[in-house]
Design an enzyme around this catalytic site. Structure first.
Site, mmCIF file in Angstrom:
data_model
loop_
_atom_site.group_PDB
_atom_site.id
_atom_site.type_symbol
_atom_site.label_atom_id
_atom_site.label_comp_id
_atom_site.label_asym_id
_atom_site.label_seq_id
_atom_site.Cartn_x
_atom_site.Cartn_y
_atom_site.Cartn_z
ATOM 1 N N GLU A 90 0.821 -1.229 0.000
ATOM 2 C CA GLU A 90 0.000 0.000 0.000
ATOM 3 C C GLU A 90 0.850 1.271 0.000
ATOM 4 O OE1 GLU A 90 -2.911 0.203 3.160
ATOM 5 O OE2 GLU A 90 -3.963 1.861 2.188
ATOM 6 N N LYS A 274 -7.342 -0.687 11.587
ATOM 7 C CA LYS A 274 -6.720 -1.090 10.307
ATOM 8 C C LYS A 274 -5.543 -0.159 10.014
ATOM 9 C CE LYS A 274 -6.159 -1.128 5.622
ATOM 10 N NZ LYS A 274 -5.363 -0.177 4.822
ATOM 11 N N ASP A 290 4.544 -14.265 11.967
ATOM 12 C CA ASP A 290 3.198 -14.734 11.618
ATOM 13 C C ASP A 290 2.213 -13.579 11.771
ATOM 14 O OD1 ASP A 290 0.655 -15.848 11.639
ATOM 15 O OD2 ASP A 290 1.282 -17.674 12.669
ATOM 16 N N HIS A 388 -2.269 10.559 0.472
ATOM 17 C CA HIS A 388 -2.317 9.160 0.065
ATOM 18 C C HIS A 388 -2.437 9.041 -1.451
ATOM 19 C CE1 HIS A 388 -3.215 4.909 0.241
ATOM 20 N NE2 HIS A 388 -4.344 5.111 -0.421
HETATM 21 C C1 LIG Z 1 1.726 10.868 2.845
HETATM 22 C C2 LIG Z 1 2.138 11.998 3.804
HETATM 23 C C3 LIG Z 1 3.287 11.526 4.682
HETATM 24 C C4 LIG Z 1 2.590 13.174 2.951
HETATM 25 O O1 LIG Z 1 2.718 14.297 3.785
HETATM 26 P P1 LIG Z 1 3.381 15.660 3.274
HETATM 27 O O2 LIG Z 1 2.972 16.714 4.215
HETATM 28 O O3 LIG Z 1 3.073 15.827 1.827
HETATM 29 O O4 LIG Z 1 4.894 15.286 3.458
HETATM 30 P P2 LIG Z 1 6.201 16.153 3.204
HETATM 31 O O5 LIG Z 1 6.463 16.172 1.725
HETATM 32 O O6 LIG Z 1 6.137 17.454 3.928
HETATM 33 O O7 LIG Z 1 7.301 15.216 3.923
HETATM 34 C C5 LIG Z 1 7.296 15.034 5.332
HETATM 35 C C6 LIG Z 1 7.971 13.728 5.649
HETATM 36 O O8 LIG Z 1 7.128 12.627 5.232
HETATM 37 C C7 LIG Z 1 7.949 11.594 4.686
HETATM 38 N N1 LIG Z 1 7.608 11.473 3.255
HETATM 39 C C8 LIG Z 1 6.711 12.207 2.566
HETATM 40 N N2 LIG Z 1 6.631 11.796 1.296
HETATM 41 C C9 LIG Z 1 7.506 10.780 1.159
HETATM 42 C C10 LIG Z 1 7.860 9.940 0.074
HETATM 43 N N3 LIG Z 1 7.320 10.073 -1.136
HETATM 44 N N4 LIG Z 1 8.789 8.997 0.288
HETATM 45 C C11 LIG Z 1 9.351 8.839 1.498
HETATM 46 N N5 LIG Z 1 9.052 9.620 2.568
HETATM 47 C C12 LIG Z 1 8.140 10.581 2.398
HETATM 48 C C13 LIG Z 1 9.383 11.992 4.910
HETATM 49 O O9 LIG Z 1 9.820 11.506 6.153
HETATM 50 C C14 LIG Z 1 9.270 13.493 4.926
HETATM 51 O O10 LIG Z 1 10.303 14.114 5.654
HETATM 52 P P3 LIG Z 1 11.757 14.360 4.972
HETATM 53 O O11 LIG Z 1 12.461 13.056 5.042
HETATM 54 O O12 LIG Z 1 11.487 14.794 3.541
HETATM 55 O O13 LIG Z 1 12.381 15.398 5.819
HETATM 56 C C15 LIG Z 1 0.947 12.493 4.694
HETATM 57 O O14 LIG Z 1 -0.059 13.003 3.867
HETATM 58 C C16 LIG Z 1 0.359 11.375 5.541
HETATM 59 O O15 LIG Z 1 0.923 10.967 6.541
HETATM 60 N N6 LIG Z 1 -0.849 10.911 5.174
HETATM 61 C C17 LIG Z 1 -1.493 9.760 5.828
HETATM 62 C C18 LIG Z 1 -1.232 8.558 4.963
HETATM 63 C C19 LIG Z 1 -1.786 7.283 5.526
HETATM 64 O O16 LIG Z 1 -2.259 7.193 6.637
HETATM 65 N N7 LIG Z 1 -1.712 6.258 4.700
HETATM 66 C C20 LIG Z 1 -2.238 4.946 5.024
HETATM 67 C C21 LIG Z 1 -3.161 4.494 3.938
HETATM 68 S S1 LIG Z 1 -4.807 5.056 4.200
HETATM 69 C C22 LIG Z 1 -5.493 3.754 5.135
HETATM 70 O O17 LIG Z 1 -5.436 2.638 4.714
HETATM 71 C C23 LIG Z 1 -5.839 3.893 6.580
HETATM 72 C C24 LIG Z 1 -6.927 4.773 7.103
HETATM 73 C C25 LIG Z 1 -6.665 6.181 6.723
HETATM 74 O O18 LIG Z 1 -8.198 4.414 6.637
HETATM 75 C C26 LIG Z 1 -6.846 4.587 8.621
HETATM 76 C C27 LIG Z 1 -7.829 5.413 9.384
HETATM 77 O O19 LIG Z 1 -8.924 5.711 8.876
HETATM 78 O O20 LIG Z 1 -7.498 5.733 10.569
HETATM 79 N N1 LIG Z 2 -2.369 -20.195 16.156
HETATM 80 C C1 LIG Z 2 -1.124 -19.883 15.782
HETATM 81 O O1 LIG Z 2 -0.732 -18.723 15.829
HETATM 82 C C2 LIG Z 2 -0.195 -20.971 15.309
HETATM 83 C C3 LIG Z 2 1.029 -20.623 14.787
HETATM 84 N N2 LIG Z 2 1.924 -21.590 14.393
HETATM 85 C C4 LIG Z 2 3.231 -21.273 13.816
HETATM 86 O O2 LIG Z 2 4.227 -21.530 14.829
HETATM 87 C C5 LIG Z 2 5.458 -20.923 14.450
HETATM 88 C C6 LIG Z 2 6.126 -20.290 15.658
HETATM 89 O O3 LIG Z 2 6.306 -21.264 16.663
HETATM 90 P P1 LIG Z 2 7.587 -21.218 17.610
HETATM 91 O O4 LIG Z 2 7.284 -22.051 18.799
HETATM 92 O O5 LIG Z 2 7.977 -19.813 17.857
HETATM 93 O O6 LIG Z 2 8.674 -21.863 16.656
HETATM 94 P P2 LIG Z 2 9.765 -23.010 16.815
HETATM 95 O O7 LIG Z 2 9.242 -24.208 17.505
HETATM 96 O O8 LIG Z 2 10.299 -23.171 15.437
HETATM 97 O O9 LIG Z 2 10.851 -22.273 17.723
HETATM 98 C C7 LIG Z 2 10.797 -22.287 19.103
HETATM 99 C C8 LIG Z 2 11.902 -23.209 19.632
HETATM 100 O O10 LIG Z 2 13.162 -22.668 19.294
HETATM 101 C C9 LIG Z 2 14.126 -23.053 20.256
HETATM 102 N N3 LIG Z 2 14.893 -21.864 20.652
HETATM 103 C C10 LIG Z 2 16.197 -21.612 20.326
HETATM 104 N N4 LIG Z 2 16.586 -20.410 20.793
HETATM 105 C C11 LIG Z 2 15.516 -19.861 21.432
HETATM 106 C C12 LIG Z 2 15.298 -18.621 22.103
HETATM 107 N N5 LIG Z 2 16.251 -17.680 22.239
HETATM 108 N N6 LIG Z 2 14.073 -18.380 22.627
HETATM 109 C C13 LIG Z 2 13.072 -19.274 22.504
HETATM 110 N N7 LIG Z 2 13.235 -20.481 21.887
HETATM 111 C C14 LIG Z 2 14.446 -20.778 21.342
HETATM 112 C C15 LIG Z 2 13.382 -23.739 21.385
HETATM 113 O O11 LIG Z 2 13.368 -25.136 21.190
HETATM 114 P P3 LIG Z 2 14.463 -26.257 20.937
HETATM 115 O O12 LIG Z 2 14.685 -26.849 22.274
HETATM 116 O O13 LIG Z 2 13.765 -27.197 19.998
HETATM 117 O O14 LIG Z 2 15.672 -25.648 20.338
HETATM 118 C C16 LIG Z 2 11.932 -23.331 21.139
HETATM 119 O O15 LIG Z 2 11.012 -24.284 21.601
HETATM 120 C C17 LIG Z 2 5.103 -19.894 13.400
HETATM 121 O O16 LIG Z 2 5.527 -20.379 12.139
HETATM 122 C C18 LIG Z 2 3.572 -19.868 13.430
HETATM 123 O O17 LIG Z 2 3.072 -19.518 12.163
HETATM 124 C C19 LIG Z 2 1.649 -22.917 14.553
HETATM 125 C C20 LIG Z 2 0.451 -23.311 15.069
HETATM 126 C C21 LIG Z 2 -0.587 -22.383 15.441
#
Ligand SMILES: CC(C)(COP(=O)([O-])OP(=O)([O-])OC[C@H]1O[C@@H](n2cnc3c(N)ncnc32)[C@H](O)[C@@H]1OP(=O)([O-])[O-])[C@@H](O)C(=O)NCCC(=O)NCCSC(=O)C[C@@](C)(O)CC(=O)[O-]
Ligand SMILES: NC(=O)C1=CN([C@@H]2O[C@H](COP(=O)(O)OP(=O)(O)OC[C@H]3O[C@@H](n4cnc5c(N)ncnc54)[C@H](OP(=O)(O)O)[C@@H]3O)[C@@H](O)[C@H]2O)C=CC1
Length: 432
Positions: A90, A274, A290, A388
């Site tokens: 997006e 969202k 995940d 946007h």
């Molecule tokens: C889009 C902006 C940021 C423009 O805003 P602007 O005022 O035109 O931005 P600007 O040109 O003054 O730039 C300000 C800063 O924005 C960044 N920036 C700005 N443009 C760029 C670009 N092209 N590429 C990379 N970075 C950019 C960048 O950090 C920049 O600073 P700088 O680095 O230049 O000093 C502003 O209008 C905004 O934040 N709008 C909101 C957008 C948004 O929320 N999008 C999500 C999609 S809509 C949706 O799905 C969700 C929604 C809305 O339904 C959720 C809800 O209802 O709550």
């Molecule tokens: N409802 C849901 O959300 C579900 C999600 N999943 C899936 O499960 C997966 C994630 O499961 P997860 O248990 O995290 O994965 P893993 O089982 O792959 O990893 C966890 C294992 O890693 C080992 N391990 C090594 N280092 C660490 C550390 N620093 N901290 C913790 N554990 C360590 C441990 O076991 P060891 O002794 O074996 O080394 C641990 O049991 C994702 O792919 C997800 O999509 C699956 C089922 C349902």
């Protein structure tokens, strides 16, 4: 990455990133995060996931599906700078996050704190005539159940994790009669933890049947990870939010009023949340985590009081600052799942330089809060379409047939005309 580069702090501010080409941006990002040329190549995305590896990840693999990978700049969380990888389709999401992070950084950055990484698994028990007696028997066997759960995963126990408690929930009336559900509470350290807790739950089932006298059916984690909450906060001076056309206090009032609707009205809360997930999901995807689990956790938490509501709050403090806060479950891992197998996810984690799953959760919560702030700031003032749609115009131009250098030219013409539509894009292309 060598050990020294791993410890180098990141510079999260990259000036004028938008006007670079992708290779230039990547070079700037790798330099700012001290990543090596190998990571530069991986982040470029060309043939990063060999088909043989993809074939090992899921079933019936026929190919790969690509998404753009962007980097949000300017993030400061708990005083540390981050460049945040975001895989998302997006437009305006990465720009919006970067913009709000820039404003928040001026006022001290985000403050965030993740709970201990405790997940719960549920063990459903049916066929009980004495669910309350069974509940007591389970508590009498609490220590033995915990010891059994911890008897297998030595790595997790060695890292200080493991099962540490149980809960027993009784549902006296369900469509199939009384039901008892045993919860095991497990510290999963740096894992998302689903496989870990599911293994423990399945292992305990025979003991639970013996102790309760019932029949165990489901043995699975709960995605309502309400013991693994992350919280983030930002405080802004109204002056930081002022624009040429909107004063700081008016902007703050607009943001607070926009949030108020999401707090009371589920129709608005769904869209508001969202917008939060617009920021969260792309980081979850980029790091190989995940995203369905994160979505399920977020929305079930938003509905936990019986009414679906906002995951954020925007208020004015006594000292006149705008205070934004977010709170939601965040079951993310640095190990397990695809986080260790997908090369691009590994590179994304190296770019983030997070040391624990909790630190990753804190950054992700900050991105969610920033994204929410961007959306309601725009909605409460000029509306969402200006910022946007200006960025979406490039998509419209591509869909209408523009390519190469034509894309930016058609997009600019669309924005200038005030009609960002496919029809207008086709007209502009046809008039060439
Ligand atoms: C889009 C902006 C940021 C423009 O805003 P602007 O005022 O035109 O931005 P600007 O040109 O003054 O730039 C300000 C800063 O924005 C960044 N920036 C700005 N443009 C760029 C670009 N092209 N590429 C990379 N970075 C950019 C960048 O950090 C920049 O600073 P700088 O680095 O230049 O000093 C502003 O209008 C905004 O934040 N709008 C909101 C957008 C948004 O929320 N999008 C999500 C999609 S809509 C949706 O799905 C969700 C929604 C809305 O339904 C959720 C809800 O209802 O709550
Ligand atoms: N409802 C849901 O959300 C579900 C999600 N999943 C899936 O499960 C997966 C994630 O499961 P997860 O248990 O995290 O994965 P893993 O089982 O792959 O990893 C966890 C294992 O890693 C080992 N391990 C090594 N280092 C660490 C550390 N620093 N901290 C913790 N554990 C360590 C441990 O076991 P060891 O002794 O074996 O080394 C641990 O049991 C994702 O792919 C997800 O999509 C699956 C089922 C349902």
């Amino acid at each position: 990455m060598d050990a020294k580069a791993k410890d180098e702090p990141v510079r999260s501010r990259i000036t004028n990133m938008r006007s670079m080409d992708p290779a230039g941006r990547r070079a700037a990002v790798c330099a700012a995060a001290s990543l090596d040329p190998q990571d530069d190549a991986i982040l470029a995305g060309a043939d990063v996931l060999p088909l043989t590896l993809a074939d090992g990840m899921i079933e019936n693999v026929i190919g790969k599906f690509e998404l753009p990978l962007g980097v949000a700049t300017n993030f400061v969380v708990n005083g540390k700078e981050y460049l945040v990888p975001m895989a998302v389709e997006e437009p305006s999401v990465v720009a919006a996050a970067s913009y709000m992070a820039k404003l928040v950084a001026q006022d001290g950055g985000f403050h965030a704190r993740a709970d201990r990484p405790v997940m719960r698994a549920q063990i459903q028990v049916l066929g009980l005539t004495d669910p309350f007696g069974a509940r007591q028997r389970l508590f009498e066997n609490r220590d033995a159940l915990i010891a059994k759960a911890n008897s297998r995963d030595k790595v997790l126990i060695g890292l200080g994790g493991g099962c540490h408690d149980i809960e027993v929930h009784i549902f006296e009336e369900t469509p199939v009669g009384a039901m008892l559900v045993l919860h095991i509470l497990v510290d999963v350290r740096d894992a998302m933890g689903a496989n870990t807790v599911n293994t423990m739950a399945e292992m305990l089932a025979p003991d639970v049947e013996r102790i309760t006298g019932g029949q165990v059916r489901l043995r699975i984690l709960s995605n309502l990870a309400d013991l693994r909450i992350v919280r983030a906060r930002a405080e802004l001076d109204p002056a930081t939010l002022a624009t040429a056309s909107v004063s700081g206090p008016d902007m703050c009032r607009g943001i607070v009023e926009a949030c108020a609707l999401a707090i009371v009205d589920p129709y608005r809360a769904a869209t508001h949340n969202k917008g939060i997930m617009n920021g969260i999901d792309p980081v979850v995807v980029a790091t190989g985590n995940d995203w369905r689990a994160i979505e399920a956790g977020a929305h079930s938490y938003a509905a936990r009081g019986g009414r679906y509501t906002s995951l954020t709050r925007w208020e004015m403090s006594g000292s006149g600052k705008l205070v934004g806060s977010i709170e939601l479950p965040m079951a993310l891992g640095l190990v397990g799942g695809a986080t260790k197998t997908h090369p691009a996810a590994r590179a994304a984690l190296r770019l983030l330089k997070v040391q624990s799953a909790g630190e990753l959760a804190e950054v992700v919560a900050a991105v969610g809060l920033a994204q929410n702030m961007a959306a309601i700031r725009a909605l409460a003032t000029e509306g969402i379409q200006r910022g946007h749609m200006a960025l979406h115009a490039r998509n419209i131009a591509i869909a209408a047939g523009a390519s190469g250098g034509n894309i930016d030219r058609v997009a600019r013409a669309l924005v200038a005309s005030g009609d960002v539509s496919a029809d207008n894009a086709r007209r502009i292309l046809a008039s060439d």
